[in-house]
Scaffold this motif. Structure first.
Motif, PDB file in Angstrom:
ATOM      1  N   LYS A   3       0.834  -1.200   0.000  1.00  0.00           N
ATOM      2  CA  LYS A   3       0.000   0.000   0.000  1.00  0.00           C
ATOM      3  C   LYS A   3       0.865   1.246   0.000  1.00  0.00           C
ATOM      4  CE  LYS A   3      -3.680  -2.096   2.821  1.00  0.00           C
ATOM      5  NZ  LYS A   3      -4.497  -1.939   4.049  1.00  0.00           N
ATOM      6  N   SER A   5       0.082   5.904   0.108  1.00  0.00           N
ATOM      7  CA  SER A   5      -0.873   7.015   0.026  1.00  0.00           C
ATOM      8  C   SER A   5      -0.241   8.184  -0.722  1.00  0.00           C
ATOM      9  CB  SER A   5      -1.294   7.468   1.426  1.00  0.00           C
ATOM     10  OG  SER A   5      -1.991   6.433   2.086  1.00  0.00           O
ATOM     11  N   TYR A   6      -1.082   8.945  -1.389  1.00  0.00           N
ATOM     12  CA  TYR A   6      -0.605  10.069  -2.193  1.00  0.00           C
ATOM     13  C   TYR A   6      -1.590  11.223  -2.014  1.00  0.00           C
ATOM     14  CZ  TYR A   6       0.298  12.906  -6.388  1.00  0.00           C
ATOM     15  OH  TYR A   6       0.551  13.945  -7.251  1.00  0.00           O
ATOM     16  N   GLU A  36      -8.606   4.153  -3.297  1.00  0.00           N
ATOM     17  CA  GLU A  36      -9.662   4.645  -2.397  1.00  0.00           C
ATOM     18  C   GLU A  36      -9.477   6.132  -2.149  1.00  0.00           C
ATOM     19  OE1 GLU A  36     -11.324   6.129   1.227  1.00  0.00           O
ATOM     20  OE2 GLU A  36      -9.177   5.667   1.038  1.00  0.00           O
ATOM     21  N   CYS A  37     -10.585   6.865  -2.150  1.00  0.00           N
ATOM     22  CA  CYS A  37     -10.540   8.300  -1.879  1.00  0.00           C
ATOM     23  C   CYS A  37     -11.876   8.727  -1.273  1.00  0.00           C
ATOM     24  CB  CYS A  37     -10.261   9.077  -3.169  1.00  0.00           C
ATOM     25  SG  CYS A  37     -10.152  10.871  -2.933  1.00  0.00           S
ATOM     26  N   THR A  60      -6.619  12.646  -0.403  1.00  0.00           N
ATOM     27  CA  THR A  60      -5.636  11.565  -0.289  1.00  0.00           C
ATOM     28  C   THR A  60      -6.114  10.333  -1.055  1.00  0.00           C
ATOM     29  OG1 THR A  60      -4.877  12.319   1.874  1.00  0.00           O
ATOM     30  CG2 THR A  60      -4.415  10.036   1.291  1.00  0.00           C
ATOM     31  N   LEU A  61      -5.245   9.822  -1.922  1.00  0.00           N
ATOM     32  CA  LEU A  61      -5.510   8.579  -2.615  1.00  0.00           C
ATOM     33  C   LEU A  61      -4.791   7.453  -1.879  1.00  0.00           C
ATOM     34  CD1 LEU A  61      -4.917   9.600  -6.363  1.00  0.00           C
ATOM     35  CD2 LEU A  61      -7.071   9.585  -5.109  1.00  0.00           C
ATOM     36  N   ASN A  62      -5.534   6.452  -1.450  1.00  0.00           N
ATOM     37  CA  ASN A  62      -4.944   5.276  -0.810  1.00  0.00           C
ATOM     38  C   ASN A  62      -4.945   4.147  -1.830  1.00  0.00           C
ATOM     39  OD1 ASN A  62      -4.686   6.426   1.911  1.00  0.00           O
ATOM     40  ND2 ASN A  62      -6.937   6.447   1.867  1.00  0.00           N
ATOM     41  N   SER A  64      -3.707   0.321  -3.066  1.00  0.00           N
ATOM     42  CA  SER A  64      -3.243  -1.003  -2.653  1.00  0.00           C
ATOM     43  C   SER A  64      -3.081  -1.887  -3.868  1.00  0.00           C
ATOM     44  CB  SER A  64      -4.228  -1.644  -1.669  1.00  0.00           C
ATOM     45  OG  SER A  64      -5.466  -1.901  -2.303  1.00  0.00           O
ATOM     46  N   GLU A  78       3.711   4.759  -8.050  1.00  0.00           N
ATOM     47  CA  GLU A  78       4.303   5.925  -7.372  1.00  0.00           C
ATOM     48  C   GLU A  78       5.050   6.806  -8.364  1.00  0.00           C
ATOM     49  OE1 GLU A  78       5.626   5.551  -2.950  1.00  0.00           O
ATOM     50  OE2 GLU A  78       6.295   3.717  -3.967  1.00  0.00           O
TER      51      GLU A  78
END
Length: 434
Positions: A3, A5-6, A36-37, A60-62, A64, A78
């Motif tokens: 995972k 986050s961005y 996920e957002c 935030t974009l999570n 996985s 990334e």
């Protein structure tokens, strides 16, 4: 599972272009990617779901990834986020006349081009339902580019009229470019860009599906059972296991078909003007001459480009080629119709040469492609004559027609438009006169 986050820092949020590039990256990953957002989730390989997240600056974009290549997947994502998700320079809007529009075209192209501003595709599309032909070319006057498909026509007359109207770019939303006069385009200073590969899996899988439909008489079986007829007469097929599969054209689609055939337990032989030694080294296939392939193969699948002129692939399968094939051979074409001489094919079908034939493309199909002619009589056309044979299956140029392929076609086409608009090299997408 890996995972990361961005935090979105682009003032425009996650707009269409970065969403499209993320989806295309994820399509080619083995791992399942989820984004996920703000409590909503999207599959990483689906551009429409990513856009539906509505991610804005500061969100935030999570992300996985779970699967065989999850670590490499996260690393690639990334890298994408830190490059294409950042703010870009603004360019002028490119005006595009889009010919032969269908509802499914709008689904993807409209979403990708709805944003305007730095880093977006910066295109305005005008959709026309008619095909590009000498009679409709005038509709493109005042546009910077046209977007066309396999059944559109761009001979010299059309190209010259496009140039006179200000068109500087022909965008082909397909891999084939034989419908464009490239020499005329060069003389008129019009760039031509295609989609070199969208989903080779889509085409190869369809080719195997329809040849198996023809082999096992699935259409006839379906209709018999619908009539409560459970007799097996007329449904006899053959095993593909331990048979010889001949692949003519071993590019990306041909390779995919070869792998499918290998999975059936077939021995794969290939013919190509430019053999790929890597395929031999991995044990996928053995290259042979054209004549040897025709003589040995129990199933022949065509994946060559259509090349006109001396030494080309026009009528690659003609009466002479058919005469060299085994009796009860199977033949499938999901590449280009004129690879097969339709008259020679019909004559051989009448003589009982083939066990099964499956055609997604065929000579003489142009008037039918993507057109509803259910209220018309086709009379003595090639289509009507082909439909007489119970061991032949026709589909309407649909091998490409999957969600993944449509998404890829839209993304690559718009990337070509962006590269042209921003003065970048078109790379392998560019089609040039010899």
């Amino acid at each position: 599972m890996k995972k990361f986050s961005y935090v979105v820092d682009n003032p425009m949020g996650v707009h269409a272009r970065p969403a499209a590039l993320l989806a295309q990256l994820c399509v080619n990953l083995k791992s399942a990617v989820v984004v996920e957002c703000n409590g909503k989730t999207a599959s990483g390989n689906n551009v429409l779901q990513i856009l539906a997240l509505g991610a804005k600056k500061g969100d935030t974009l999570n992300v996985s990834a779970e699967g065989d290549d999850e670590e490499a997947a996260i690393s690639q994502i990334e890298e994408l986020f830190n490059g294409e998700f950042t703010e870009k320079e603004e360019y002028d809007v490119l005006k595009v006349a889009f010919f032969g529009t269908k509802d499914y075209d709008r689904t993807f192209f409209s979403e990708l081009t709805k944003d305007k501003g730095p880093g977006t595709y910066n295109c305005d599309i005008k959709y026309f339902s008619v095909r590009l032909t000498p009679e409709t070319a005038s509709l493109a006057k005042g546009y910077d580019a046209v977007c066309i498909f396999v059944n559109d026509e761009a001979p010299r007359q059309v190209v010259e009229e496009l140039a006179a109207g200000g068109v500087k770019l022909i965008l082909l939303r397909c891999a084939g470019f034989n419908n464009v006069d490239l020499q005329a385009a060069k003389e008129c200073n019009i760039k031509v860009a295609r989609v070199p590969a969208y989903s080779p899996y889509a085409v190869a899988e369809h080719a195997m599906a329809i040849i198996q439909e023809a082999n096992r008489r699935l259409g006839k079986a379906y209709n018999k059972v619908r009539d409560n007829n459970f007799a097996l007469s007329g449904l006899l097929g053959v095993d593909l296991h331990n048979k010889v599969c001949g692949v003519m054209g071993t590019g990306k689609i041909g390779q995919c078909f070869a792998r499918i055939a290998k999975g059936y337990g077939m021995t794969v032989i290939g013919w190509d003007a430019y053999p790929n030694q890597a395929l031999v080294d991995e044990g996928l296939l053995t290259y042979v001459s054209k004549d040897e392939l025709l003589e040995k193969a129990d199933l022949i699948s065509l994946h060559a480009p259509l090349i006109m002129g001396e030494g080309g692939t026009y009528h690659l399968i003609d009466a002479d080629a058919i005469s060299k094939m085994k009796d009860n051979v199977m033949l499938v074409n999901s590449a280009r119709g004129p690879l097969i001489d339709a008259e020679a094919l019909i004559a051989a079908l009448k003589q009982g040469k083939f066990h099964a034939v499956a055609l997604d493309v065929y000579e003489g199909e142009d008037a039918n492609v993507y057109t509803d002619r259910s209220d018309e009589a086709l009379h003595s056309s090639i289509t009507a004559r082909l439909q007489m044979f119970p061991n032949l299956v026709l589909t309407s140029h649909q091998a490409f027609f999957t969600r993944e392929a449509l998404q890829a076609i839209a993304v690559v086409t718009m990337e070509n438009a962006r590269n042209f608009n921003e003065g970048n090299d078109l790379g392998f997408a560019e089609c040039k006169a010899q």
